[in-house]
Design a protein around this motif. Structure first.
Motif, PDB file in Angstrom:
ATOM      1  N   LEU A 158      44.335 -12.834  18.884  1.00 24.92           N
ATOM      2  CA  LEU A 158      44.622 -14.260  18.978  1.00 24.92           C
ATOM      3  C   LEU A 158      43.409 -14.908  19.639  1.00 24.92           C
ATOM      4  O   LEU A 158      43.076 -14.582  20.783  1.00 24.92           O
ATOM      5  N   VAL A 189      41.731 -18.284  21.059  1.00 20.47           N
ATOM      6  CA  VAL A 189      41.914 -19.681  21.468  1.00 20.47           C
ATOM      7  C   VAL A 189      40.605 -20.398  21.162  1.00 20.47           C
ATOM      8  O   VAL A 189      39.575 -20.131  21.778  1.00 20.47           O
ATOM      9  N   LEU A 199      44.162 -20.269  17.418  1.00 14.74           N
ATOM     10  CA  LEU A 199      45.021 -21.219  18.135  1.00 14.74           C
ATOM     11  C   LEU A 199      44.194 -22.381  18.642  1.00 14.74           C
ATOM     12  O   LEU A 199      43.170 -22.185  19.310  1.00 14.74           O
ATOM     13  N   ALA A 257      49.355 -18.865  24.301  1.00 16.71           N
ATOM     14  CA  ALA A 257      48.663 -17.789  23.565  1.00 16.71           C
ATOM     15  C   ALA A 257      49.424 -16.472  23.680  1.00 16.71           C
ATOM     16  O   ALA A 257      49.522 -15.711  22.715  1.00 16.71           O
ATOM     17  N   ILE A 313      43.720 -11.080  23.183  1.00 16.77           N
ATOM     18  CA  ILE A 313      43.540 -12.530  23.210  1.00 16.77           C
ATOM     19  C   ILE A 313      42.097 -12.789  23.626  1.00 16.77           C
ATOM     20  O   ILE A 313      41.651 -12.290  24.657  1.00 16.77           O
TER      21      ILE A 313
END
Length: 221
Positions: free
Chosen positions: A5, A7, A31, A108, A120
């Motif tokens: 993931l 950001v 994201l 997140a 992440i």
């Protein structure tokens, strides 16, 4: 394939992190968070261009405008003036959005659990920034703990911060080495057409390019 993931704000640091995640072989879940910041539309435009550049198939653009309702920062409160012409290297400037990365990482963490991501990526920079407290390595370690403590046993997420101890010139150099589409990134806190060149974020970015002996591809006033 393993998933990460990422950001991605649309800025140089988070974009570079996404490129590094792809280089490590991750399928990227992207994201982006809109919080009614002054350059929200430009940042979202950059995010979409970056996702297209990296061929990211799954992306989330979430409205977290409650952050603007909390206020207390010049990025969302037009009654406050964005500091210009000097870098705040000791005192935390009013461009600090209270606990923003804490809020972002909570979201997140939820998406990473749902999407079964093992990592992440977030582009926090401790060494060469405006002194924001939620950009430190110690804070990220604590965030990793609370995400893993508050999710199911099958969810084991590692927060990766490959830039946390780099300065801006090192970040620029690495971005150039990795062929990051820097023309699609935005750092200015105030303007959406041409970067102001005077806010903290612009000054840090410009200094990074200068020290890396490189030319910034975005347009300044």
């Amino acid at each position: 394939m393993k998933k990460a993931l990422c950001v991605i704000s649309g800025g140089m640091d988070s974009t570079l992190c996404a490129y590094l995640a792809k280089k490590e072989g991750y399928e990227i879940i992207a994201l982006h968070l809109d919080y009614n910041q002054r350059t929200m539309n430009k940042e979202r435009e950059c995010f979409n261009k970056i996702c297209k550049e990296l061929n990211i198939q799954t992306k989330y653009i979430l409205d977290v405008s409650f952050i603007a309702s909390i206020g207390g920062n010049s990025l969302t409160d037009y009654a406050l003036e964005i500091p210009k012409e000097k870098l705040h290297e000791v005192e935390v400037p009013n461009t600090y959005v209270p606990f923003r990365n804490g809020i972002f990482l909570s979201i997140a963490g939820a998406i990473a659990e749902k999407e079964k991501c093992e990592s992440i990526f977030i582009g926090v920079v401790q060494e060469d920034s405006s002194g924001y407290p939620d950009c430190s390595e110690k804070f990220i370690q604590k965030a990793s703990e609370f995400i893993n403590e508050g999710t199911t046993n099958s969810c084991k997420v590692q927060i990766k911060t490959p830039l946390v101890h780099l300065n801006k010139s090192q970040i620029v150099a690495l971005a150039l080495k990795e062929n990051v589409a820097l023309e699609y990134t935005w750092s200015c806190y105030e303007k959406e057409d041409k970067a102001c060149g005077k806010c903290d974020s612009c000054l840090l970015r410009l200094r990074g390019f200068k020290e890396a002996n490189a030319k910034d591809p975005i347009v300044y006033e």
